[in-house]
Design a protein around this motif. Structure first.
Motif, PDB file in Angstrom:
ATOM      1  N   GLU A 107      -5.017   2.678   4.837  1.00  0.00           N
ATOM      2  CA  GLU A 107      -4.481   2.031   6.035  1.00  0.00           C
ATOM      3  C   GLU A 107      -5.447   2.124   7.206  1.00  0.00           C
ATOM      4  O   GLU A 107      -5.323   1.389   8.179  1.00  0.00           O
ATOM      5  N   LYS A 110       8.178   7.170   6.007  1.00  0.00           N
ATOM      6  CA  LYS A 110       8.695   6.286   4.962  1.00  0.00           C
ATOM      7  C   LYS A 110       7.931   6.479   3.663  1.00  0.00           C
ATOM      8  O   LYS A 110       8.511   6.452   2.569  1.00  0.00           O
ATOM      9  N   ASN A 111       6.619   6.669   3.787  1.00  0.00           N
ATOM     10  CA  ASN A 111       5.811   6.883   2.592  1.00  0.00           C
ATOM     11  C   ASN A 111       6.193   8.182   1.893  1.00  0.00           C
ATOM     12  O   ASN A 111       6.289   8.238   0.650  1.00  0.00           O
ATOM     13  N   GLN A 161       5.573   5.263   9.580  1.00  0.00           N
ATOM     14  CA  GLN A 161       5.146   4.773   8.277  1.00  0.00           C
ATOM     15  C   GLN A 161       4.859   5.930   7.320  1.00  0.00           C
ATOM     16  O   GLN A 161       5.167   5.847   6.129  1.00  0.00           O
ATOM     17  N   TRP A 166      -2.010   3.140  10.547  1.00  0.00           N
ATOM     18  CA  TRP A 166      -0.786   3.862  10.213  1.00  0.00           C
ATOM     19  C   TRP A 166      -0.183   4.508  11.465  1.00  0.00           C
ATOM     20  O   TRP A 166      -0.860   4.828  12.430  1.00  0.00           O
ATOM     21  N   TYR A 220      -2.741   7.107   1.431  1.00  0.00           N
ATOM     22  CA  TYR A 220      -2.166   6.073   2.293  1.00  0.00           C
ATOM     23  C   TYR A 220      -2.916   5.996   3.623  1.00  0.00           C
ATOM     24  O   TYR A 220      -3.204   4.899   4.117  1.00  0.00           O
ATOM     25  N   ARG A 277       0.814  -1.220   0.000  1.00  0.00           N
ATOM     26  CA  ARG A 277       0.000   0.000   0.000  1.00  0.00           C
ATOM     27  C   ARG A 277       0.844   1.266   0.000  1.00  0.00           C
ATOM     28  O   ARG A 277       0.501   2.260  -0.641  1.00  0.00           O
ATOM     29  N   SER A 278       1.953   1.236   0.738  1.00  0.00           N
ATOM     30  CA  SER A 278       2.805   2.423   0.786  1.00  0.00           C
ATOM     31  C   SER A 278       3.380   2.745  -0.590  1.00  0.00           C
ATOM     32  O   SER A 278       3.386   3.904  -1.026  1.00  0.00           O
TER      33      SER A 278
END
Length: 563
Positions: A330, A341-342, A338, A334, A326, A266-267
């Protein structure tokens, strides 16, 4: 080499300076800026070298012109020419310099003439292009060739009052570097000095490409409309009570509990959507600036500066859309790490591949001692812009997306156990067919010495490409759902993005059958940078295809909620 009395007309193109920003006005006797830029093989435009990398005569005082960031990225390295040109002062066969060439220097000059090298210089920001020499086959001996080195420059400068409007140059062989300057008065205005040269690039192929794209689009739209009217609408409205239960067991309706099942990775998916949307916005604004006349022909580096500025400014959109989507898919799972990072993945999805390609191609350019090898200061400037401007805007957009996100809007409940589905191939040939004729003109502008001036044609083709990609992706998504395949998320993205694969396939056709490129430097630059460009097309069209499919899927499944 031999002496010759041949006059050869140079290739002339024009640079337009906006008169409301900078009008070059001179008084009698004022020094007219004259710079030499670069030399390169005519058929290998990426293989550029500094003018004085060849054993030409140099002026006593060699001065480099200060270039903008965009001009450096374009490979320009302007230095003073060995000619002394003053406004309205005529000169005839003036000696610029004299030099005795060594045997090695003669061999070097001979090799450049054999490869059709030509030079570029600027007189009052008017580019002057001309070949360095020419070869002739002996009329008596078929195996003997004679090579002429042009060493006489005849400058014809057209002026209107105190402004330079046009310039030409011709050359012939002599033992010394000679030049003449002739001033010719004209009624042409300064702000019109670009018109006749832009007309040289006007081609009927632009109109033909638009007609072809429009016809393809109309046929495609008509076919999809007929299919929708005959098949899809029947599922919505033509219900027969005794068949209703059977219809719910087959086709796209039976997977209503799986169609909004979130995809894997997903990310990465959210980052690809954010980066693709950014590239779509970037391309749209760039073409709009071209329509407004911001990118005049031969405005050195303006396009690169605009791309850098627009990429930086649109980084906020990329971060916003990526984090927004995102967080939606999520749900409550989330965490801040995260999201970070995304965001990092979103920012590096297009820039890191470019950096890797650039590092490889710069290594090749350094080995060839070509101008395409950027100075260290320019590289550090680009990194500073990305770190100090693009990344903060990306992060601020991500914060805005995290604060404004809501729940993902699906039209049906999702079951806990997914069903098994068959596989589906990618599509992209039809969207590519709407642009392939215009692609030749675009490639010629990018990889030869022609300049693209018809931004209106490219903008129309771009809009048709987006609409066609959307329609095709929606159709393929419907076929996939009708085959009871609920995994449409990634596949709609890949379906739309597959246009980039066809464009890269067109690169091979253009390189081997429509161009005269040669050498490893030109090959690596062409396929290296086109690989990154096609990758960006993949991200851009992929995001457009997914969002179009998402709207379509929401529409059809919201229509059966009451069934």
């Amino acid at each position: 080499m031999c002496r010759s009395s041949l006059n050869a007309a140079g290739l002339l193109k024009s640079h337009h300076v906006r008169p409301d920003l900078l009008e070059h006005r001179y008084k009698v006797g004022d020094l007219v800026p004259l710079y030499v830029n670069r030399v390169d093989p005519y058929h290998n435009p990426s293989e550029t070298y500094g003018y004085y990398s060849l054993p030409f005569c140099r002026p006593d005082h060699l001065e480099e012109k200060q270039e903008t960031l965009g001009e450096i990225l374009d490979g320009d390295r302007l230095v003073t020419a060995p000619f002394n040109v003053k406004f309205l002062q005529r000169k005839d066969h003036e000696v610029a310099c004299a030099k005795k060439l060594t045997r090695e220097e003669v061999s070097q000059i001979l090799a450049t003439i054999k490869r059709d090298y030509f030079f570029q210089m600027y007189c009052d920001d008017l580019p002057i292009w001309g070949f360095m020499g020419e070869g002739h086959r002996s009329p008596t001996k078929n195996s003997e060739h004679k090579y002429l080195l042009y060493q006489y420059f005849e400058l014809e400068i057209f002026f209107n009052r105190d402004q330079i409007v046009d310039s030409f140059v011709g050359r012939e062989m002599d033992i010394k570097l000679l030049y003449s300057v002739h001033w010719i008065e004209t009624n042409a205005h300064y702000h019109e000095r670009m018109k006749k040269y832009s007309a040289l690039h006007h081609s009927t192929s632009h109109h033909f490409s638009i007609i072809n794209s429009c016809v393809t689009f109309l046929i495609l739209f008509g076919c999809l409309l007929i299919y929708y009217m005959r098949v899809t609408r029947k599922d919505f409205y033509d219900f027969i009570p005794e068949d209703a239960a059977d219809r719910e067991r087959t086709g796209w309706k039976c997977i209503r509990s799986d169609v909004f099942r979130y995809p894997k990775h997903r990310s990465l998916f959210a980052a690809a959507l954010g980066s693709g949307a950014q590239l779509c916005i970037l391309t749209t604004f760039t073409l709009l600036l071209g329509l407004l006349g911001v990118f005049y022909p031969f405005d050195r580096g303006n396009l690169f500066i605009a791309l850098i500025v627009l990429y930086t400014m649109t980084s906020g959109f990329a971060g916003y859309l990526a984090v927004l989507f995102y967080c939606q898919i999520e749900g409550k799972n989330w965490v801040i790490l995260q999201l970070g990072k995304n965001l990092l993945l979103t920012g590096s999805l297009s820039s890191v591949p470019l950096f890797l390609v650039f590092c490889f191609l710069s290594t090749v350019a350094v080995s060839y001692k070509a101008n395409a090898a950027l100075p260290l200061g320019t590289i550090l400037t680009l990194l500073l812009i990305w770190i100090s401007l693009a990344l903060p805007l990306l992060a601020s957009g991500g914060v805005a997306g995290q604060k404004s996100h809501g729940e993902f809007q699906d039209s049906c409940e999702t079951s806990k156990c997914p069903r098994e589905v068959p596989s589906l191939v990618l599509a992209g040939l039809l969207p590519f067919s709407t642009i392939y004729i215009q692609l030749y003109n675009i490639f010629t502008s990018m990889w030869s010495h022609r300049v693209c001036t018809l931004y209106s044609a490219i903008f129309v083709i771009f809009i048709i490409l987006l609409i066609t990609t959307s329609l095709i992706t929606m159709a393929v998504t419907h076929f996939q759902l009708a085959a009871e395949d609920h995994r449409w998320w990634w596949r709609s993205f890949l379906c739309g993005g597959s246009v980039g694969l066809y464009v890269y396939g067109f690169c091979f056709y253009y390189y081997y059958w429509r161009s005269d490129f040669s050498g490893f430097l030109q090959l690596s630059f062409f396929f290296g940078y086109m690989a990154w460009i096609c990758y960006c097309i993949f991200l851009m069209c992929g995001s457009v295809g997914f969002y179009a499919s998402l709207l379509y899927v929401r529409h059809i499944y919201s229509s059966i909620k009451s069934d």
